[in-house]
Design a protein around this motif. Structure first.
Motif, PDB file in Angstrom:
ATOM      1  N   VAL A 128       0.784  -1.131  -0.034  1.00 26.58           N
ATOM      2  CA  VAL A 128       0.146  -0.090  -0.032  1.00 26.58           C
ATOM      3  C   VAL A 128       0.675   1.168  -0.033  1.00 26.58           C
ATOM      4  N   ARG A 129       2.019   1.197   0.746  1.00 27.83           N
ATOM      5  CA  ARG A 129       2.903   2.535   0.888  1.00 27.83           C
ATOM      6  C   ARG A 129       3.528   2.523  -0.205  1.00 27.83           C
ATOM      7  N   SER A 130       3.947   1.453  -1.043  1.00 26.29           N
ATOM      8  CA  SER A 130       4.344   1.532  -2.487  1.00 26.29           C
ATOM      9  C   SER A 130       3.528   2.170  -3.385  1.00 26.29           C
ATOM     10  N   ASP A 131       2.236   1.862  -3.254  1.00 27.90           N
ATOM     11  CA  ASP A 131       1.207   2.317  -4.300  1.00 27.90           C
ATOM     12  C   ASP A 131       0.917   3.583  -4.211  1.00 27.90           C
ATOM     13  N   LEU A 132       0.819   4.149  -2.820  1.00 26.26           N
ATOM     14  CA  LEU A 132       0.761   5.788  -2.511  1.00 26.26           C
ATOM     15  C   LEU A 132       1.929   6.364  -3.286  1.00 26.26           C
ATOM     16  N   GLU A 133       3.143   5.960  -2.991  1.00 27.66           N
ATOM     17  CA  GLU A 133       4.338   6.515  -3.656  1.00 27.66           C
ATOM     18  C   GLU A 133       4.076   6.581  -5.404  1.00 27.66           C
ATOM     19  N   GLN A 134       3.817   5.451  -5.811  1.00 24.82           N
ATOM     20  CA  GLN A 134       3.583   5.437  -7.180  1.00 24.82           C
ATOM     21  C   GLN A 134       2.507   6.422  -7.654  1.00 24.82           C
ATOM     22  N   PHE A 135       1.402   6.514  -7.095  1.00 25.23           N
ATOM     23  CA  PHE A 135       0.316   7.513  -7.304  1.00 25.23           C
ATOM     24  C   PHE A 135       1.055   8.942  -7.195  1.00 25.23           C
ATOM     25  N   LYS A 136       1.709   9.321  -6.062  1.00 23.90           N
ATOM     26  CA  LYS A 136       2.425  10.403  -6.110  1.00 23.90           C
ATOM     27  C   LYS A 136       3.219  10.783  -7.371  1.00 23.90           C
ATOM     28  N   GLU A 137       4.025  10.061  -7.676  1.00 18.04           N
ATOM     29  CA  GLU A 137       4.883  10.101  -9.003  1.00 18.04           C
ATOM     30  C   GLU A 137       3.904  10.324 -10.077  1.00 18.04           C
ATOM     31  N   TYR A 138       2.927   9.465 -10.423  1.00 23.02           N
ATOM     32  CA  TYR A 138       2.166   9.413 -11.618  1.00 23.02           C
ATOM     33  C   TYR A 138       1.391  10.799 -11.448  1.00 23.02           C
ATOM     34  N   VAL A 139       0.768  11.123 -10.479  1.00 20.99           N
ATOM     35  CA  VAL A 139      -0.076  12.365 -10.535  1.00 20.99           C
ATOM     36  C   VAL A 139       0.811  13.748 -10.699  1.00 20.99           C
TER      37      VAL A 139
END
Length: 143
Positions: A128-139
């Motif tokens: 979940v932490r990794s997905d949130l960091e990936q979302f941050k990079e994506y957005v």
């Protein structure tokens, strides 16, 4: 049921983050294991995922409270998962994205494999932490 809550601060306005969360077809860009997402009528989505070396598909119902900036979801037909994203403005150009995930550890292990007990909770938290960091990079990249 176990509950996990995590958050990440992103460098975009709340409307930008909100719109990105609603483009579920882009989830494979930032949610680990998601291979494809198709939106369906009535606030439904179908997700094809790969986890623990297993390919699975599942359906989810998605609803949101737009004024409150909360998007809730839950699976239908298993595995039994539910969660929400809530967005909170930090300032004009920054938003806190919070996720809440509710899951039954035994169901997750049965559906996706992986470790048991404390190790499983740690693995889910890391994912979940990794997905949130990936979302941050994506957005922030899509801005």
């Amino acid at each position: 049921m176990s509950t996990l809550e995590e958050h990440v601060d992103v460098g975009v306005p709340i409307d930008t983050a909100w719109n990105s969360l609603h483009r579920v077809e882009n989830y494979p860009s930032f949610v680990g294991g998601v291979r494809d997402v198709r939106t369906e009528e009535g606030g439904r989505a179908h997700l094809d995922i790969e986890a623990g070396g297993r390919a699975k598909g599942f359906d989810a119902e998605v609803s949101d409270r737009g004024r409150e900036r909360v998007m809730e979801w839950h699976t239908t037909g298993g595995p039994d998962l539910a969660g929400s994203f809530s967005l909170h403005p930090i300032d004009r150009d920054h938003t806190r994205v919070q996720i809440r995930l509710e899951y039954d550890p035994a169901t997750v292990r049965e559906a996706f494999g992986g470790p048991k007990g404390f190790a499983q909770a740690n693995a889910i938290e890391r994912l979940v932490r990794s997905d949130l960091e990936q979302f941050k990079e994506y957005v922030e990249r899509e801005r």
